[in-house]
Design a protein around this motif. Sequence first.
Motif, PDB file in Angstrom:
ATOM      1  N   VAL A  70      -3.762   8.316  -0.978  1.00 43.81           N
ATOM      2  CA  VAL A  70      -3.227   6.954  -0.865  1.00 43.81           C
ATOM      3  C   VAL A  70      -1.723   7.085  -0.647  1.00 43.81           C
ATOM      4  CG1 VAL A  70      -2.882   4.734  -1.986  1.00 43.81           C
ATOM      5  CG2 VAL A  70      -5.019   5.986  -2.337  1.00 43.81           C
ATOM      6  N   VAL A  71      -1.249   6.582   0.473  1.00 43.85           N
ATOM      7  CA  VAL A  71       0.157   6.726   0.844  1.00 43.85           C
ATOM      8  C   VAL A  71       0.802   5.346   0.878  1.00 43.85           C
ATOM      9  CG1 VAL A  71       1.758   7.453   2.647  1.00 43.85           C
ATOM     10  CG2 VAL A  71      -0.311   8.788   2.212  1.00 43.85           C
ATOM     11  N   GLU A  72       1.913   5.214   0.163  1.00 43.24           N
ATOM     12  CA  GLU A  72       2.702   3.984   0.225  1.00 43.24           C
ATOM     13  C   GLU A  72       3.968   4.273   1.023  1.00 43.24           C
ATOM     14  OE1 GLU A  72       3.472   0.821  -3.073  1.00 43.24           O
ATOM     15  OE2 GLU A  72       5.217   2.150  -3.078  1.00 43.24           O
ATOM     16  N   TYR A  73       4.124   3.570   2.106  1.00 40.31           N
ATOM     17  CA  TYR A  73       5.288   3.771   2.979  1.00 40.31           C
ATOM     18  C   TYR A  73       6.179   2.540   2.851  1.00 40.31           C
ATOM     19  CZ  TYR A  73       8.032   4.669   7.196  1.00 40.31           C
ATOM     20  OH  TYR A  73       9.065   4.895   8.082  1.00 40.31           O
ATOM     21  N   LYS A  74       7.416   2.780   2.443  1.00 40.38           N
ATOM     22  CA  LYS A  74       8.366   1.685   2.222  1.00 40.38           C
ATOM     23  C   LYS A  74       9.568   1.871   3.139  1.00 40.38           C
ATOM     24  CE  LYS A  74      10.629   1.617  -1.681  1.00 40.38           C
ATOM     25  NZ  LYS A  74      10.932   1.432  -3.127  1.00 40.38           N
ATOM     26  N   ALA A  87       0.541   0.204   2.422  1.00 38.58           N
ATOM     27  CA  ALA A  87      -0.227   1.185   1.647  1.00 38.58           C
ATOM     28  C   ALA A  87      -1.439   1.603   2.475  1.00 38.58           C
ATOM     29  CB  ALA A  87      -0.649   0.607   0.316  1.00 38.58           C
ATOM     30  N   LEU A  88      -1.630   2.886   2.613  1.00 38.09           N
ATOM     31  CA  LEU A  88      -2.702   3.427   3.456  1.00 38.09           C
ATOM     32  C   LEU A  88      -3.625   4.324   2.640  1.00 38.09           C
ATOM     33  CD1 LEU A  88      -0.412   4.626   6.403  1.00 38.09           C
ATOM     34  CD2 LEU A  88      -1.611   2.427   6.258  1.00 38.09           C
ATOM     35  N   ILE A  89      -4.891   4.194   2.872  1.00 35.28           N
ATOM     36  CA  ILE A  89      -5.854   5.178   2.376  1.00 35.28           C
ATOM     37  C   ILE A  89      -6.117   6.129   3.538  1.00 35.28           C
ATOM     38  CG2 ILE A  89      -8.198   5.557   1.540  1.00 35.28           C
ATOM     39  CD1 ILE A  89      -8.078   2.834   0.228  1.00 35.28           C
ATOM     40  N   ARG A 136      -7.634   3.819   6.470  1.00 37.41           N
ATOM     41  CA  ARG A 136      -7.513   2.364   6.675  1.00 37.41           C
ATOM     42  C   ARG A 136      -6.259   1.857   5.978  1.00 37.41           C
ATOM     43  NH1 ARG A 136      -9.431  -0.713   2.263  1.00 37.41           N
ATOM     44  NH2 ARG A 136     -10.454   0.526   0.641  1.00 37.41           N
ATOM     45  N   VAL A 137      -5.833   0.676   6.378  1.00 39.39           N
ATOM     46  CA  VAL A 137      -4.684   0.023   5.750  1.00 39.39           C
ATOM     47  C   VAL A 137      -5.176  -0.696   4.487  1.00 39.39           C
ATOM     48  CG1 VAL A 137      -2.852  -1.669   6.037  1.00 39.39           C
ATOM     49  CG2 VAL A 137      -3.575  -0.259   7.984  1.00 39.39           C
ATOM     50  N   PHE A 138      -4.541  -0.374   3.373  1.00 37.73           N
ATOM     51  CA  PHE A 138      -4.956  -0.965   2.095  1.00 37.73           C
ATOM     52  C   PHE A 138      -4.216  -2.275   1.827  1.00 37.73           C
ATOM     53  CE2 PHE A 138      -4.542  -1.215  -2.597  1.00 37.73           C
ATOM     54  CZ  PHE A 138      -5.890  -1.344  -2.905  1.00 37.73           C
TER      55      PHE A 138
END
Length: 212
Positions: A70-74, A87-89, A136-138
């Motif tokens: 799970v990646v959170e890109y800010k 947030a991406l899975i 997918r996009v969370f």
Amino acid sequence: MRLLFVLRKLIPWLLLFVVVFFGWRACQGPIKDLLFPKQEPVVEVTHNTILASIEEMGKLELVRFNFKDVVEYKKEVSRFLPDSKVALIVGGEAVGCIDLQKLQPSDLQFIGDSVLHVSLPAPEICYYRIDHTQSRVFSKENTYFQDADLVDEGYKYAETNVREAALNSGILKQTSINAEKILKPMLENMTGRRVYLMPRETMAAPPVPQKR
């Protein structure tokens, strides 16, 4: 009477001819084998032949690592606005291999008639990538109509993480272990020799692989 006399003279010669003829036929095989002995075909495996055969294998893929994260890109947009977030899975994979086309003639050492030492190139990551069918996009926050760009940037960041995760998980070590299990019997079957695989001690660190 004269005919009988002639036959008596010829019969010993005819008998002698028959004996010689059948004796020659009986001895033809052994005499032929003596004069022209049968030889098993000589099979010679040359250094260049083995090297060319190994090089044809190219990059031998030996291990595949699969990842789920799970990646959170800010991303900061402005000091007056809240940061954009996605947030991406993410599902990804990295493949470890050995590039056999990097082998040199000096990397093959023939010991006697039964042993072959092979100095292998260093293991490397052949490729790493995001599996979009497993990703997918969370969630998205404050994208300011830049959804597609933010998601694309997030996936690129996640793809870099796949490579780092693979290295940290020991993919290069596992590639070397699998080379012993897979490549060694393959080469032994090819050469008819007992094969010992050895890493190149002077090999530099593997280059950063290309993404596929």
